[in-house]
Every structure is written in C-alpha cells, then in structure tokens.
Design an enzyme around this catalytic site. Structure first.
Site, PDB file in Angstrom:
ATOM      1  N   ASP A 150       0.869  -1.193   0.000  1.00  0.00           N
ATOM      2  CA  ASP A 150       0.000   0.000   0.000  1.00  0.00           C
ATOM      3  C   ASP A 150       0.904   1.240   0.000  1.00  0.00           C
ATOM      4  O   ASP A 150       1.777   1.380   0.866  1.00  0.00           O
ATOM      5  CB  ASP A 150      -0.873  -0.025   1.265  1.00  0.00           C
ATOM      6  CG  ASP A 150      -1.902   1.094   1.269  1.00  0.00           C
ATOM      7  OD1 ASP A 150      -3.112   0.773   1.308  1.00  0.00           O
ATOM      8  OD2 ASP A 150      -1.502   2.279   1.233  1.00  0.00           O
ATOM      9  N   ASN A 158      -1.817  12.973  -4.679  1.00  0.00           N
ATOM     10  CA  ASN A 158      -2.900  13.476  -5.543  1.00  0.00           C
ATOM     11  C   ASN A 158      -3.240  14.921  -5.193  1.00  0.00           C
ATOM     12  O   ASN A 158      -3.385  15.775  -6.083  1.00  0.00           O
ATOM     13  CB  ASN A 158      -4.166  12.633  -5.360  1.00  0.00           C
ATOM     14  CG  ASN A 158      -4.168  11.396  -6.252  1.00  0.00           C
ATOM     15  OD1 ASN A 158      -3.473  11.356  -7.260  1.00  0.00           O
ATOM     16  ND2 ASN A 158      -4.943  10.409  -5.857  1.00  0.00           N
ATOM     17  N   HIS A 168      -4.164  14.594  -9.884  1.00  0.00           N
ATOM     18  CA  HIS A 168      -4.517  13.191 -10.114  1.00  0.00           C
ATOM     19  C   HIS A 168      -3.658  12.552 -11.210  1.00  0.00           C
ATOM     20  O   HIS A 168      -3.264  11.380 -11.103  1.00  0.00           O
ATOM     21  CB  HIS A 168      -6.004  13.110 -10.472  1.00  0.00           C
ATOM     22  CG  HIS A 168      -6.614  11.787 -10.165  1.00  0.00           C
ATOM     23  ND1 HIS A 168      -6.620  10.752 -11.082  1.00  0.00           N
ATOM     24  CD2 HIS A 168      -7.222  11.313  -9.053  1.00  0.00           C
ATOM     25  CE1 HIS A 168      -7.218   9.713 -10.537  1.00  0.00           C
ATOM     26  NE2 HIS A 168      -7.601  10.024  -9.306  1.00  0.00           N
ATOM     27  N   ASP A 188      -1.319   9.308 -11.078  1.00  0.00           N
ATOM     28  CA  ASP A 188      -1.308   8.174 -12.021  1.00  0.00           C
ATOM     29  C   ASP A 188       0.124   7.823 -12.433  1.00  0.00           C
ATOM     30  O   ASP A 188       0.493   6.652 -12.506  1.00  0.00           O
ATOM     31  CB  ASP A 188      -2.114   8.515 -13.279  1.00  0.00           C
ATOM     32  CG  ASP A 188      -3.614   8.477 -13.021  1.00  0.00           C
ATOM     33  OD1 ASP A 188      -4.001   8.057 -11.909  1.00  0.00           O
ATOM     34  OD2 ASP A 188      -4.385   8.869 -13.919  1.00  0.00           O
ATOM     35  N   GLU A 247      -4.268   2.321  -4.817  1.00  0.00           N
ATOM     36  CA  GLU A 247      -2.800   2.395  -4.667  1.00  0.00           C
ATOM     37  C   GLU A 247      -2.279   1.144  -3.950  1.00  0.00           C
ATOM     38  O   GLU A 247      -1.317   1.213  -3.200  1.00  0.00           O
ATOM     39  CB  GLU A 247      -2.373   3.671  -3.907  1.00  0.00           C
ATOM     40  CG  GLU A 247      -3.383   4.256  -2.962  1.00  0.00           C
ATOM     41  CD  GLU A 247      -3.577   3.459  -1.664  1.00  0.00           C
ATOM     42  OE1 GLU A 247      -4.442   2.543  -1.687  1.00  0.00           O
ATOM     43  OE2 GLU A 247      -2.913   3.769  -0.660  1.00  0.00           O
TER      44      GLU A 247
HETATM   45  P1  GH3 Z   1      -2.006   5.639   3.894  1.00  0.00           P
HETATM   46  O1  GH3 Z   1      -0.574   6.004   4.050  1.00  0.00           O
HETATM   47  O2  GH3 Z   1      -2.686   5.460   5.208  1.00  0.00           O
HETATM   48  O3  GH3 Z   1      -2.179   4.466   2.996  1.00  0.00           O
HETATM   49  O4  GH3 Z   1      -2.701   6.887   3.197  1.00  0.00           O
HETATM   50  P2  GH3 Z   1      -3.225   7.041   1.729  1.00  0.00           P
HETATM   51  O5  GH3 Z   1      -3.412   8.475   1.461  1.00  0.00           O
HETATM   52  O6  GH3 Z   1      -2.356   6.287   0.793  1.00  0.00           O
HETATM   53  O7  GH3 Z   1      -4.581   6.228   1.783  1.00  0.00           O
HETATM   54  P3  GH3 Z   1      -6.041   6.565   1.320  1.00  0.00           P
HETATM   55  O8  GH3 Z   1      -6.725   5.245   1.243  1.00  0.00           O
HETATM   56  O9  GH3 Z   1      -6.620   7.623   2.203  1.00  0.00           O
HETATM   57  O10 GH3 Z   1      -5.888   7.176  -0.114  1.00  0.00           O
HETATM   58  C1  GH3 Z   1      -5.716   6.415  -1.244  1.00  0.00           C
HETATM   59  C2  GH3 Z   1      -5.885   7.337  -2.411  1.00  0.00           C
HETATM   60  O11 GH3 Z   1      -5.567   6.713  -3.653  1.00  0.00           O
HETATM   61  C3  GH3 Z   1      -7.304   7.851  -2.544  1.00  0.00           C
HETATM   62  C4  GH3 Z   1      -7.605   7.719  -4.034  1.00  0.00           C
HETATM   63  O12 GH3 Z   1      -8.136   8.907  -4.551  1.00  0.00           O
HETATM   64  C5  GH3 Z   1      -6.270   7.425  -4.635  1.00  0.00           C
HETATM   65  N1  GH3 Z   1      -6.374   6.620  -5.845  1.00  0.00           N
HETATM   66  C6  GH3 Z   1      -6.942   5.404  -5.984  1.00  0.00           C
HETATM   67  N2  GH3 Z   1      -6.825   4.978  -7.272  1.00  0.00           N
HETATM   68  C7  GH3 Z   1      -6.175   5.949  -7.952  1.00  0.00           C
HETATM   69  C8  GH3 Z   1      -5.769   6.079  -9.332  1.00  0.00           C
HETATM   70  O13 GH3 Z   1      -5.985   5.232 -10.184  1.00  0.00           O
HETATM   71  N3  GH3 Z   1      -5.106   7.222  -9.684  1.00  0.00           N
HETATM   72  C9  GH3 Z   1      -4.845   8.211  -8.762  1.00  0.00           C
HETATM   73  N4  GH3 Z   1      -4.187   9.266  -9.157  1.00  0.00           N
HETATM   74  N5  GH3 Z   1      -5.236   8.102  -7.472  1.00  0.00           N
HETATM   75  C10 GH3 Z   1      -5.894   6.987  -7.074  1.00  0.00           C
HETATM   76 MG    MG Z   2      -2.114   4.161   0.980  1.00  0.00          MG
HETATM   77 MG    MG Z   3      -4.892   1.845   0.617  1.00  0.00          MG
END
Ligand code: GH3
Ligand code: MG
Ligand code: MG
Ligand code: MG
Length: 307
Positions: free
Chosen positions: A177, A185, A190, A194, A220
C-alpha cells in the site's frame, strides 16, 4: 498476401503461377500433397491455399481436413481445384473443409474474383482475432500500470496455491500500500498520481524473479505472489521491493516526489488448504500495523495462516 499453390500437373501449375505472380501475389509452390501439407502445418504458412483435388502423396480433401483439424489462426482459406467430372463431389469437398471450388481448366477472371473473396474472408478473420485479443487483454491487464489486474492476479494466486499445495511448499503474498498517496494526488494532481502509480509498478517488478508475480489489487494497492517463499524469505523479498520503491524520489512532471510503501505479508505452509481471498485478507490487515509503526516497512500478518 501469400498463396500456396499445390498442383501436381506441371502445365496447369505453370499457368497458375504466371497468373498469380502477375496479380502481385507472393506464391509458395507445392508439387504434391505432402509438400502442400508441410507448408500449411507451419504456424506462419500462407493464408490462402489453392489445392488440387487429385495429387500424389495426399489428396486435396485430406489436406482440407487436416487444415481444419489444426484450426490455425489466422484462418487458411482453401480453394479446391477440381476436374469437371468431380463437380458432383462438391459436397464432399465442402464437408472436408474447403471454402470454395474452381474447375480446371481455370478461367482467369473467375479465379481472380474468387481469390478476392478469399482475401476478404482472411482479412475479416484477422480483424476478428485482433479484436478478440484486445478484449482479452482488457479483461486481464490493468490499463494504467500494465500489470495484471485484480482478476488476473487472483487467478495466478489460485493456480500457484494449487501447485504449492501439491508440492507441500510454502507460499507467501504481500499486499503493498503506497503511503500517504492521497497527499500526492492533493499536492500534484490526479494525473501526477497516475504517473506515480505507473512508476511504482515498474520499480516493484525489478527485484522479483520470473515466477514471482505482482498485480494491481486496486487503487494504490498491489499484490505480490511469492511461490515457495516461507515467511522469512518473503520478508526479505518484499523488503527488497519496499526498498526499490523508496530508493530515490520519482521525477514527476519536473517535480521530485518521494514515495514509500507499507507491506503486509501472509504465508501458508505444509499444503494447508487456503482460498486465495482468505490469504489476501490475512495479508490485508498487516499494512495497518505497518502504518501504525511508522510506514515504509514490512509487517507479517498475525493470523492462523502466518507460517
Ligand atoms: P495511507 O498512508 O494510510 O495508505 O494513506 P493514503 O493516502 O495512501 O490512503 P487513502 O486510502 O486515504 O488514499 C488512497 C488514495 O488513492 C485515494 C484515491 O483517490 C487514490 N487513488 C486510488 N486509485 C487511484 C488512481 O488510479 N489514480 C490516482 N491518481 N489516485 C488513485
Ligand atoms: Mg495508501
Ligand atoms: Mg490503501
Ligand atoms: Mg492433380
């Protein structure tokens, strides 16, 4: 387009060869049935075949049957050459797999028109195969990172679990993770996020061996499959992955972006029966502990399957 011309009778063969060359076809010539089949059984053999019915070695009908049994892609379009007295046997020819017939001696404009039909069919079939392959790829490949998607990596896990269970070998999975990804982001946008996902995917693959796999689990998060690795070895391998991700900042649209990831590990040993999702959910809890312990680290799951 390449055409196989299989005709044992030299004069007829010569006439056909002159016509086909004149129309711009690339020709492969066979003087008997065995030679013709030798050309067609190759994976890269011609896509259109003009086959004489009566030939020594192997007759046209047998060649048709073999071509269809082989089911090669791209399709082989077969035009069977017959003497007039064989016209009654057209049904037998079609049943054996021929696409079309021509009567000898052949009529030039008719042969040319029939070859165009063949080209059309081969072209359509090629497009169909390409479309099917594109669909297949969409179904199993994650479009952003090019890694196996969730469906595909789960299938790989199921297969590997079956194999290691038979061999009574251990198997570990690591759920990766990315740390504070939301912040990336929020700070860079965004699209930059990516790009980070794509580059992280590339970095994660480098320390893995060919029989180890990584796929995009979602968002992610990535799933690593380590066949044959017990908990200790899996810890070493996934720590190499963690370190490869964090080794130096990524360059994203001119900005230097430092990233780290937290990894949760789960292991199954001794041929114990574990369902793929069961193992992944065991691993899924561990990253939370890794996060609680400061992120950028590997934590093993504290569950029944941890070995
Ligand atoms: P932590 O260290 O606790 O894991 O914090 P985090 O910010 O990584 O965790 P959180 O689950 O809050 O955020 C994950 C983010 O990933 C939120 C979402 O918008 C972003 N995300 C998910 N899929 C994609 C993608 O395909 N592209 C982009 N740019 N962002 C994505
Ligand atoms: Mg994360
Ligand atoms: Mg996560
Ligand atoms: Mg003949």
């Amino acid at each position: 387009m390449r055409i196989l011309l299989a005709e044992d009778e030299p004069v007829s063969r010569h006439l056909l060869q002159v016509c086909l060359t004149g129309w711009g076809y690339e020709i492969v010539v066979a003087a008997d049935g065995a030679e013709a089949w030798q050309q067609l059984e190759r994976g890269d053999g011609p896509s259109i075949a003009i086959i004489d019915w009566m030939m020594p070695g192997m007759d046209g009908l047998e060649i048709c049957r073999r071509v269809r049994a082989q089911g090669r892609e791209p399709y082989v379009y077969v035009l069977l050459l017959t003497e007039r007295h064989q016209q009654d046997d057209v049904v037998a020819g079609l049943k054996s797999g021929a696409d079309d017939f021509m009567t000898k001696p052949f009529d030039e404009p008719e042969l040319r028109a029939r070859l165009r039909v063949g080209e059309r069919i081969v072209q359509l079939q090629t497009e169909l195969v390409a479309a099917r392959e594109a669909m297949r790829s969409i179904a199993v490949v994650d479009a952003l990172t090019g890694l196996p998607n969730r469906t595909a990596i789960l299938q790989t896990l199921a297969k590997e679990l079956n194999r290691t269970r038979r061999e009574r070998a251990p198997l570990s999975v690591g759920l990766v993770d990315i740390d504070h990804f939301k912040q990336i982001n929020d700070t860079y946008g965004h699209l930059a996020g990516d790009a980070v996902l794509r580059q992280t995917a590339t970095r994660m693959q480098a320390p893995l061996r060919s029989y180890e796999a990584v796929g995009r689990w979602g968002g992610e998060e990535f799933l690593i499959i380590l066949p044959g690795c017990d908990a200790q070895v899996a810890h070493l391998v996934t720590d190499r992955v963690r370190s490869a991700v964090a080794v130096e900042p990524l360059l994203i649209e001119g900005a230097s972006v430092s990233i780290t990831c937290s990894v949760g590990l789960a292991t199954t040993c001794d041929g114990r029966i574990v369902q793929p999702l069961e193992l992944v959910s065991a691993a899924d809890l561990a990253p939370y502990r890794a996060k609680a312990h400061g992120r950028n680290r590997v934590e093993a799951a504290e569950v029944a399957h941890a070995g």
